[in-house]
Design a protein around this motif. Structure first.
Motif, PDB file in Angstrom:
ATOM      1  N   SER A 174       0.834  -1.207   0.000  1.00 23.02           N
ATOM      2  CA  SER A 174       0.000   0.000   0.000  1.00 23.02           C
ATOM      3  C   SER A 174       0.869   1.259   0.000  1.00 23.02           C
ATOM      4  O   SER A 174       0.553   2.239  -0.672  1.00 23.02           O
ATOM      5  CB  SER A 174      -0.934   0.020   1.213  1.00 23.02           C
ATOM      6  N   SER A 175       1.956   1.212   0.764  1.00 23.00           N
ATOM      7  CA  SER A 175       2.858   2.366   0.799  1.00 23.00           C
ATOM      8  C   SER A 175       3.465   2.600  -0.582  1.00 23.00           C
ATOM      9  O   SER A 175       3.556   3.741  -1.048  1.00 23.00           O
ATOM     10  CB  SER A 175       3.983   2.130   1.811  1.00 23.00           C
ATOM     11  N   LEU A 176       3.851   1.534  -1.245  1.00 23.35           N
ATOM     12  CA  LEU A 176       4.423   1.651  -2.592  1.00 23.35           C
ATOM     13  C   LEU A 176       3.401   2.168  -3.594  1.00 23.35           C
ATOM     14  O   LEU A 176       3.701   3.056  -4.395  1.00 23.35           O
ATOM     15  CB  LEU A 176       4.903   0.279  -3.064  1.00 23.35           C
ATOM     16  N   VAL A 177       2.216   1.584  -3.538  1.00 18.51           N
ATOM     17  CA  VAL A 177       1.146   2.003  -4.448  1.00 18.51           C
ATOM     18  C   VAL A 177       0.880   3.498  -4.279  1.00 18.51           C
ATOM     19  O   VAL A 177       0.694   4.230  -5.252  1.00 18.51           O
ATOM     20  CB  VAL A 177      -0.134   1.163  -4.196  1.00 18.51           C
ATOM     21  N   THR A 178       0.898   3.950  -3.036  1.00 21.20           N
ATOM     22  CA  THR A 178       0.698   5.368  -2.753  1.00 21.20           C
ATOM     23  C   THR A 178       1.766   6.220  -3.443  1.00 21.20           C
ATOM     24  O   THR A 178       1.450   7.220  -4.099  1.00 21.20           O
ATOM     25  CB  THR A 178       0.767   5.614  -1.232  1.00 21.20           C
ATOM     26  N   MET A 179       3.011   5.809  -3.313  1.00 19.32           N
ATOM     27  CA  MET A 179       4.108   6.582  -3.910  1.00 19.32           C
ATOM     28  C   MET A 179       4.052   6.523  -5.434  1.00 19.32           C
ATOM     29  O   MET A 179       4.349   7.505  -6.114  1.00 19.32           O
ATOM     30  CB  MET A 179       5.458   6.043  -3.410  1.00 19.32           C
ATOM     31  N   ALA A 187       9.686   2.626   0.658  1.00 16.73           N
ATOM     32  CA  ALA A 187       8.432   3.287   0.268  1.00 16.73           C
ATOM     33  C   ALA A 187       8.088   4.431   1.219  1.00 16.73           C
ATOM     34  O   ALA A 187       7.607   5.476   0.791  1.00 16.73           O
ATOM     35  CB  ALA A 187       7.298   2.266   0.241  1.00 16.73           C
ATOM     36  N   THR A 188       8.355   4.230   2.501  1.00 15.28           N
ATOM     37  CA  THR A 188       7.976   5.248   3.485  1.00 15.28           C
ATOM     38  C   THR A 188       8.776   6.538   3.322  1.00 15.28           C
ATOM     39  O   THR A 188       8.385   7.582   3.814  1.00 15.28           O
ATOM     40  CB  THR A 188       8.178   4.704   4.906  1.00 15.28           C
ATOM     41  N   GLU A 189       9.922   6.450   2.631  1.00 10.35           N
ATOM     42  CA  GLU A 189      10.735   7.658   2.422  1.00 10.35           C
ATOM     43  C   GLU A 189      10.769   8.054   0.953  1.00 10.35           C
ATOM     44  O   GLU A 189      11.602   8.875   0.554  1.00 10.35           O
ATOM     45  CB  GLU A 189      12.160   7.424   2.934  1.00 10.35           C
ATOM     46  N   ASN A 190       9.891   7.445   0.162  1.00 17.62           N
ATOM     47  CA  ASN A 190       9.810   7.747  -1.264  1.00 17.62           C
ATOM     48  C   ASN A 190      11.139   7.495  -1.976  1.00 17.62           C
ATOM     49  O   ASN A 190      11.473   8.181  -2.938  1.00 17.62           O
ATOM     50  CB  ASN A 190       9.351   9.202  -1.468  1.00 17.62           C
ATOM     51  N   ARG A 191      11.900   6.525  -1.520  1.00 14.15           N
ATOM     52  CA  ARG A 191      13.198   6.235  -2.140  1.00 14.15           C
ATOM     53  C   ARG A 191      13.081   5.053  -3.106  1.00 14.15           C
ATOM     54  O   ARG A 191      12.492   4.036  -2.781  1.00 14.15           O
ATOM     55  CB  ARG A 191      14.250   5.931  -1.064  1.00 14.15           C
ATOM     56  N   GLY A 192      13.650   5.235  -4.282  1.00  9.85           N
ATOM     57  CA  GLY A 192      13.650   4.158  -5.280  1.00  9.85           C
ATOM     58  C   GLY A 192      12.420   4.140  -6.161  1.00  9.85           C
ATOM     59  O   GLY A 192      12.333   3.330  -7.089  1.00  9.85           O
TER      60      GLY A 192
END
Ligand SMILES: Nc1nc2c(ncn2[C@@H]2O[C@H](COP(=O)(O)OP(=O)(O)O)[C@@H](O)[C@H]2O)c(=O)[nH]1
Ligand SMILES: [Mg+2]
Lengths: 316, 138
Positions: free
Chosen positions: A56-61, A223-228
């Motif tokens: 979910s965190s990745l999908v958000t980003m 994902a939580t830091e929008n990295r990658g």
């Protein structure tokens, strides 16, 4: 009901149409059917992996990134229903709320047992609906455990498998089937000290397999830091182009349709086969202690015979 | 198949205690509902946006911060503006009796205090949905 793309998007109506679809409303199924030729505009990305991996965190980003490019994003997030109550706790929106109230992002949570018939069939049809209503990218999040969830991942043009570093062996920890369906592998939580070792293990496992023209890349993300995320999007674009250029996109969509229509035919046959009369006959035969093989033949012949007599629909 | 009740449970405002909301969410799931839980610190805009997209029957707010007299009316107003006319707004928290009455007069549904039996709230919501829902499954 007919569909035209020039009418303004009515979010309330769209949301209600999704509900109707979920419960197999024939008018909605018919609408998708009528507009079948217009399908396939949207790019469908499946995101799967174990619970808590950061899907979910990745999908958000990813959604954030796509919004910056100005495209409309649809998200379908599937979570398991409780086998006891039939209810469900759908929590994927917790991570996604930071997307705010953007009218160009539509998020729909779905319970895995909430759908009529096959879950994959509904998820696929729901994606069709997003496609018809002009969404450019559709993100399908499902937990990567169990057969039906893996089938959902296959409703996508590109499947992203998300895993996380674990203290043990990453590959052994991976659920059967996950390794096979990934077009891209994301090693999320790469802020974890084990991530480097885990990435190496995954890399070896990937290179042990024959992949044909596309070897799945591994993308390390936090994902939580929008990295990658930009690297992930870059690889998605690369895969999308690959699919288009090699004709694989068309092939995959054909395969999807083959599966879907087969599934529908099978279900239809099954419904006709197991009507009340035959259910009762079966039970009686068993109570009479007749041989299973004979019962099978009798039921099968009876079913075949029904096609010639044409009285099948009355016996329900 | 009978259509499941869908409920959005949200915690608007700034207080960070979501235990009550989580207990309610689990109880609703166990009662067979599909619960969309959106977590802490939700603005009225985010709540109503989620309610629309998820096509819920019920929006339930958990408010412990004392801001219920601004948050409930704000969410209700937005719901009406956006055309959510067949959706129940209910909730719970530390809300004095007279405030509950005032909110009910505005069109908010029944509200539940801290000691409420979850079953009582669930019965109320089930009843409401069976009376007010407009689309039923064929
Ligand atoms: N340390 C770390 N935590 C993460 C990362 N991505 C997600 N999380 C956390 O992992 C938990 C599960 O994330 P979620 O996106 O809900 O996972 P899902 O169940 O796969 O959808 C949450 O507490 C996230 O904040 C990451 O890259 N690093
Ligand atoms: Mg999730």
């Amino acid at each position: 009901m007919s569909f035209t793309s020039n009418v303004p998007f009515d979010v309330l109506q769209f949301a209600k149409t999704l509900t109707k679809l979920e419960y197999g409303d024939p008018t909605v199924l018919d609408m998708i059917n009528q507009n079948y030729q217009n399908l396939g505009r949207a790019y469908r990305i499946g995101v799967t992996g174990p619970p808590g991996a950061g899907k979910s965190s990745l999908v958000t980003m990813m959604a954030k990134h796509y919004r910056e490019e100005g495209v409309r994003v649809g998200i379908i997030a599937v979570d398991p229903s409780s086998p006891f109550s039939g209810g469900a706790l759908l929590g994927d929106r917790i991570r996604m709320q930071q997307l705010g109230a953007d009218e160009n992002i539509f998020i729909r949570s779905m319970a895995s047992r909430g759908a009529m018939g096959g879950l994959a069939e509904y998820a696929d049809a729901a994606a069709d609906l997003f496609d018809l209503y002009g969404f450019d990218v559709i993100l399908l999040e499902t937990v990567g455990v169990g057969q039906s969830e893996l089938e959902i991942a296959q409703c996508a043009d590109t499947t992203v498998v998300v895993i996380v570093p674990q203290s043990g062996d990453v590959i052994q920890g991976m659920k059967a089937g996950l390794m096979e369906i990934g077009d891209l592998f994301v090693m999320n939580k790469s802020d974890d000290p084990f991530s480097e070792k885990a990435t190496q293990q995954l890399k070896s496992a990937i290179h042990l397999k024959e992949w044909g023209e596309w070897t799945p890349p591994i993308i390390n993300t936090v994902a939580t830091e929008n990295r990658g995320i930009d690297r992930l999007i870059h690889q998605l674009n690369a895969h999308h182009s690959f699919l288009i250029q090699t004709g694989a996109l068309e092939q995959r969509r054909q395969q999807r349709l083959v599966r879907r229509i087969k599934q529908m035919v099978t279900e239809k046959v099954e419904r006709e086969l197991w009507n009340k009369t035959r259910e009762i006959k079966l039970l009686q035969a068993i109570q009479e202690r007749r041989q299973p093989q004979h019962i099978l033949e009798e039921i099968y012949q009876d079913f075949r015979g029904s096609f010639y007599v044409g009285n099948e629909s009355e016996s329900n | 198949m009978e259509r499941k009740i869908r409920i959005l449970i949200a915690k608007p405002g700034l207080d960070g205690h979501d235990r009550g909301a989580k207990v309610m969410a689990a109880a609703c799931r166990d009662a067979g509902m599909e619960v969309i839980y959106t977590g802490l610190r939700q603005t009225p805009e985010m709540i109503v946006n989620a309610a629309i997209q998820e096509d819920v029957d019920i929006v339930a707010l958990s408010i412990l911060s004392g801001a219920h007299m601004t948050l409930f009316p704000a969410v209700l107003k937005l719901m009406k503006e956006k055309g959510l006319n067949d959706v129940l707004l209910t909730g719970g928290g530390i809300i004095p009796e007279e405030d509950m009455k005032a909110l009910e007069a505005l069109g908010v549904g029944k509200l539940f205090g801290p000691g409420t039996n979850t079953q009582e709230a669930i019965e109320y919501m089930k009843n409401w949905v069976s009376k007010h829902r407009t689309y039923k499954v064929v």
